[in-house]
Design a protein around this motif. Structure first.
Motif, PDB file in Angstrom:
ATOM      1  N   ASP A  79      11.712  25.657  17.249  1.00 25.50           N
ATOM      2  CA  ASP A  79      10.390  25.402  16.679  1.00 25.50           C
ATOM      3  C   ASP A  79      10.435  25.119  15.184  1.00 25.50           C
ATOM      4  N   TRP A  80      11.406  25.670  14.477  1.00 28.27           N
ATOM      5  CA  TRP A  80      11.513  25.473  13.036  1.00 28.27           C
ATOM      6  C   TRP A  80      11.755  24.008  12.689  1.00 28.27           C
ATOM      7  N   LEU A  81      12.269  23.239  13.644  1.00 30.48           N
ATOM      8  CA  LEU A  81      12.552  21.832  13.364  1.00 30.48           C
ATOM      9  C   LEU A  81      11.288  21.005  13.135  1.00 30.48           C
TER      10      LEU A  81
END
Length: 101
Positions: A79-81
């Motif tokens: 999700d951090w991407l």
């Protein structure tokens, strides 16, 4: 059995008798005691074939490829991407692979 004496060389050193042919594999399943190939194959009459039986046991304790892909997509680990800037575009590609389209 292959007769290597005519070539004057031992197997594995690049010598192949004139009758040497490559092997081709076809996948299939057993259906009512008969082997049914997954693709249509036409072979000359009298062609010698070898049937190798592969284990189809599934270890239910291990996730399948599909389950792993689902976990990777929905598990949150990547999700951090979404907050990362897009650094590359298709125009940066040196070579486009057909399977990636």
């Amino acid at each position: 059995m292959i007769d290597w004496s005519a070539s004057g060389k031992e197997p594995g050193v690049g010598a192949r008798p004139a009758s040497f042919q490559t092997e081709t594999s076809y996948r299939g399943v057993v259906d009512n005691g008969q082997v049914r190939l997954r693709e249509g194959v036409t072979l000359p009459e009298g062609t010698e074939v070898i049937v190798t039986v592969l284990s189809t046991e599934i270890d239910t304790g291990e996730p399948t490829d599909e389950e792993l892909a689902y976990l990777a997509m929905t598990g949150g680990a990547f999700d951090w991407l979404k907050d990362e800037p897009e650094l590359y575009t298709d125009s940066d590609l040196v070579e486009r692979f057909p399977w990636a389209c």
